[in-house]
Design a protein around this motif. Structure first.
Motif, PDB file in Angstrom:
ATOM      1  N   GLY A  66      40.759  32.719  34.765  1.00  0.00           N
ATOM      2  CA  GLY A  66      41.080  33.740  33.767  1.00  0.00           C
ATOM      3  C   GLY A  66      39.941  34.079  32.844  1.00  0.00           C
ATOM      4  N   LYS A  67      38.926  33.223  32.804  1.00  0.00           N
ATOM      5  CA  LYS A  67      37.769  33.470  31.945  1.00  0.00           C
ATOM      6  C   LYS A  67      36.683  34.295  32.650  1.00  0.00           C
ATOM      7  CE  LYS A  67      38.044  29.459  28.822  1.00  0.00           C
ATOM      8  NZ  LYS A  67      39.483  29.373  28.838  1.00  0.00           N
ATOM      9  N   LYS A  68      36.860  34.518  33.922  1.00  0.00           N
ATOM     10  CA  LYS A  68      35.870  35.320  34.652  1.00  0.00           C
ATOM     11  C   LYS A  68      35.955  36.788  34.221  1.00  0.00           C
ATOM     12  CE  LYS A  68      34.867  32.736  38.858  1.00  0.00           C
ATOM     13  NZ  LYS A  68      33.414  32.700  38.568  1.00  0.00           N
ATOM     14  N   SER A  69      34.827  37.464  34.294  1.00  0.00           N
ATOM     15  CA  SER A  69      34.797  38.889  33.971  1.00  0.00           C
ATOM     16  C   SER A  69      35.170  39.703  35.205  1.00  0.00           C
ATOM     17  CB  SER A  69      33.404  39.291  33.504  1.00  0.00           C
ATOM     18  OG  SER A  69      32.483  39.179  34.587  1.00  0.00           O
ATOM     19  N   LEU A  70      35.474  40.978  34.988  1.00  0.00           N
ATOM     20  CA  LEU A  70      35.765  41.856  36.119  1.00  0.00           C
ATOM     21  C   LEU A  70      34.591  41.870  37.099  1.00  0.00           C
ATOM     22  CD1 LEU A  70      37.441  44.975  34.457  1.00  0.00           C
ATOM     23  CD2 LEU A  70      38.510  43.381  36.048  1.00  0.00           C
ATOM     24  N   GLN A  71      33.378  41.965  36.573  1.00  0.00           N
ATOM     25  CA  GLN A  71      32.220  42.053  37.454  1.00  0.00           C
ATOM     26  C   GLN A  71      32.033  40.779  38.247  1.00  0.00           C
ATOM     27  OE1 GLN A  71      30.380  44.888  38.090  1.00  0.00           O
ATOM     28  NE2 GLN A  71      29.790  43.522  39.782  1.00  0.00           N
ATOM     29  N   GLU A  72      32.276  39.624  37.621  1.00  0.00           N
ATOM     30  CA  GLU A  72      32.142  38.352  38.345  1.00  0.00           C
ATOM     31  C   GLU A  72      33.102  38.287  39.517  1.00  0.00           C
ATOM     32  OE1 GLU A  72      30.585  35.084  35.083  1.00  0.00           O
ATOM     33  OE2 GLU A  72      32.689  35.728  34.999  1.00  0.00           O
TER      34      GLU A  72
END
Length: 229
Positions: A66-72
């Protein structure tokens, strides 16, 4: 490398959606649940395998996911913007759920409780309606269900339908309530017959019949309180 099968090509027992339907959400792994959200993977990787790989990179931890970004997330082959948004939206919902308390079920243990619950639904009606209140073993309300409108004869109230609703809701206690638009709370002969038929059906099904309450605007009649159950 051989092209891997898509979810739709798997054996039915291996498909996440079908597995969900057959066994419930708790039977699915995190990767399978997430695979349902994204729907498909890539030409070389199924949705489940893709989510297994992403979760592995997160230490199999949804909080880290859940801490990942959209780009990641979009850096993974097979994850576009829509799928990345779906994953993060699901993680956000899970986080918000943890901050909210479970809804408390209303306690229904007396004729007064039944009246207080049903009077707002019935006080302005100019026709008769019958409702069943389905409760658990702790007399907590599971749900209310309208079973007839426009009359409460034996043909209007189907005892079999009431019992079906109770079984489907896993109710162990039930109560019947209906209104008298005349504002006369005294029961009719039809009311008496329906009460006895429902009581017998409850005894057969080992469901406790709490009461049959006749609701008027400002008063009520309780079969239980009058010693008639």
């Amino acid at each position: 490398m051989d092209k891997k099968l898509s979810i739709n090509q798997w054996a039915e027992e291996d498909r996440p959606r079908e597995k969900f339907m057959a066994l419930g959400a708790e039977a699915l792994s995190k990767a399978e649940l997430l695979a349902i959200l994204i729907g498909s993977g890539s030409a070389k990787e199924s949705a489940v395998d893709l989510m297994k790989r992403i979760l592995n990179d997160c230490g199999d931890n949804l909080n880290t996911l859940g801490k990942k970004s959209l780009q990641e997330l979009m850096d993974y082959r097979g994850i576009g913007e829509a799928k990345a948004i779906s994953i993060l939206a699901a993680c956000e919902l899970g986080k918000r759920r943890q901050t909210e308390t479970a809804m408390k079920r209303e306690s229904v243990q007396s004729a007064s409780d039944i009246y207080d619950l049903m009077h707002p639904k019935m006080q302005d009606l100019d026709i008769e309606q019958a409702w069943v209140l389905l409760l658990n073993q702790n007399f907590k309300l599971i749900k209310t269900e309208r079973i007839s409108s426009g009359g409460i004869s034996e043909t209007a109230v189907d005892v079999r339908q009431i019992m079906k609703l109770a079984v489907l809701a896993n109710a162990t206690v039930l109560a019947l309530a209906h209104n008298h638009p005349s504002n006369n709370a005294h029961p009719s002969a039809d009311d008496d017959r329906i009460t006895q038929r429902l009581k017998k059906a409850c005894e057969i099904m080992r469901i406790h019949m709490l009461d049959h309450v006749i609701v008027t605007d400002g008063n009520f009649y309780s079969y239980h309180e009058h010693g008639r159950l």
